[in-house]
Motif scaffolding. Structure first.
Motif, PDB file in Angstrom:
ATOM      1  N   GLN A 104      53.237  -2.884 -36.262  1.00  0.00           N
ATOM      2  CA  GLN A 104      52.356  -3.472 -35.248  1.00  0.00           C
ATOM      3  C   GLN A 104      50.889  -3.149 -35.523  1.00  0.00           C
ATOM      4  OE1 GLN A 104      54.290  -3.258 -31.049  1.00  0.00           O
ATOM      5  NE2 GLN A 104      55.514  -1.937 -32.373  1.00  0.00           N
ATOM      6  N   LEU A 105      50.611  -1.932 -35.958  1.00  0.00           N
ATOM      7  CA  LEU A 105      49.239  -1.596 -36.315  1.00  0.00           C
ATOM      8  C   LEU A 105      48.747  -2.484 -37.463  1.00  0.00           C
ATOM      9  CD1 LEU A 105      49.382   2.312 -36.148  1.00  0.00           C
ATOM     10  CD2 LEU A 105      48.170   0.792 -34.567  1.00  0.00           C
ATOM     11  N   GLN A 106      49.610  -2.729 -38.420  1.00  0.00           N
ATOM     12  CA  GLN A 106      49.243  -3.603 -39.529  1.00  0.00           C
ATOM     13  C   GLN A 106      49.052  -5.038 -39.055  1.00  0.00           C
ATOM     14  OE1 GLN A 106      52.669  -2.586 -41.938  1.00  0.00           O
ATOM     15  NE2 GLN A 106      51.425  -1.356 -43.344  1.00  0.00           N
ATOM     16  N   ALA A 107      49.895  -5.480 -38.118  1.00  0.00           N
ATOM     17  CA  ALA A 107      49.819  -6.863 -37.649  1.00  0.00           C
ATOM     18  C   ALA A 107      48.540  -7.141 -36.872  1.00  0.00           C
ATOM     19  CB  ALA A 107      51.034  -7.186 -36.778  1.00  0.00           C
ATOM     20  N   VAL A 108      48.052  -6.156 -36.125  1.00  0.00           N
ATOM     21  CA  VAL A 108      46.865  -6.393 -35.286  1.00  0.00           C
ATOM     22  C   VAL A 108      45.568  -6.045 -36.006  1.00  0.00           C
ATOM     23  CG1 VAL A 108      48.263  -5.911 -33.240  1.00  0.00           C
ATOM     24  CG2 VAL A 108      46.782  -4.117 -34.166  1.00  0.00           C
TER      25      VAL A 108
END
Length: 266
Positions: A61-65
């Motif tokens: 999720q950190l990578q996605a945002v």
């Protein structure tokens, strides 16, 4: 060209000219997190306390945002120093620690989030996304600039100690959780009860007197606006799973069973 990290929630609040609005991401879905990140909101809270999140899903999720101009915050499940270290090493720059009820507790949380001599965070930045595998110059000596620590007050004891908690060096802000606060007051499920609202406002005043920003969770729009008027600097006004639940229920109310031919039209 040197890699730059994004601003922390502390930095966003320091430079903000208005309160920051955000939402929960509890689904553990990188796709949903990315959809929410592109919404125009100011910040997202990726939840490990009540959401089905582990280290792998938080990383995704950190990578996605990361491609979006939004500030992610990770709520860790507890004050466990190992978990805090791991989440920071994943590249989380802003963390929220739940159920903090004393200044001593807050000081222990701060220590877990920072390297010596400020704290006791384990050193592994060469192996971790936090320093982009040593691609961030002087990360070890500047890590405190890249990490912000927020604590959550959600008990009667926490309200009573709010000024002392907020005054702890390294606590960058306080977030109030009315749901658990209501439960601790014997008002389970009644987070808009006048006594709970009064306790939230008492916490606001105590935290602001210590010179720290205060935030709150408030899904009800009228309650959220009232807390903003009371001085909340950052708010959470929705959650991905709640929006999906209520939205799908609205589809049922609008269509399922209301039109005799609707189901046959699939």
């Amino acid at each position: 060209m040197p890699i730059r990290l994004t601003p922390t929630l502390r930095s966003r609040l320091e430079s903000a000219h208005r309160p920051l609005a955000g939402m929960w991401v509890c689904s553990a879905s990188p796709l949903v997190a990315e959809i929410c990140a592109g919404s125009g909101l100011d910040w997202l809270l990726i939840d490990m306390e009540h959401g089905p999140n582990g280290l792998g899903s938080v990383l995704a999720q950190l990578q996605a945002v990361a491609a979006y101009p939004i500030t992610p915050v990770v709520r860790v499940p507890s004050d466990d120093s190992t978990v805090i270290k791991q989440v920071l090493d994943l590249g989380a720059q802003s963390i929220l620690v739940p159920m903090v009820s004393s200044a001593e507790h807050a000081a222990n949380v701060v220590a877990a989030a920072h390297y010596p001599p400020l704290g006791r965070r384990g050193v592994g930045s060469a192996l971790a996304r936090s320093a982009r595998w040593n691609r961030i110059p002087d990360y070890l000596t500047s890590a405190a600039d890249h990490v912000s620590v927020f604590v959550q007050i959600e008990s009667v004891e926490g309200v009573e100690a709010a000024a002392e908690i907020a005054a702890v060096s390294g606590v960058d802000g306080v977030f109030v959780g009315p749901s658990d606060l209501a439960a601790s007051m014997g008002l389970l499920g009644r987070q808009t009860h006048p006594d709970v609202v009064s306790a939230v406002r008492t916490t606001f005043a105590a935290v602001r007197s210590a010179g720290k920003p205060v935030g709150v969770n408030a899904f009800d729009p009228a309650t959220a606006r009232a807390y903003l008027a009371d001085g909340a600097a950052f708010v959470l006004v929705g959650a991905d799973v709640a929006m999906l639940a209520r939205g799908s229920e609205q589809l049922v109310a609008d269509f399922a069973g209301t039109s005799p031919g609707f189901r046959e039209s699939y």
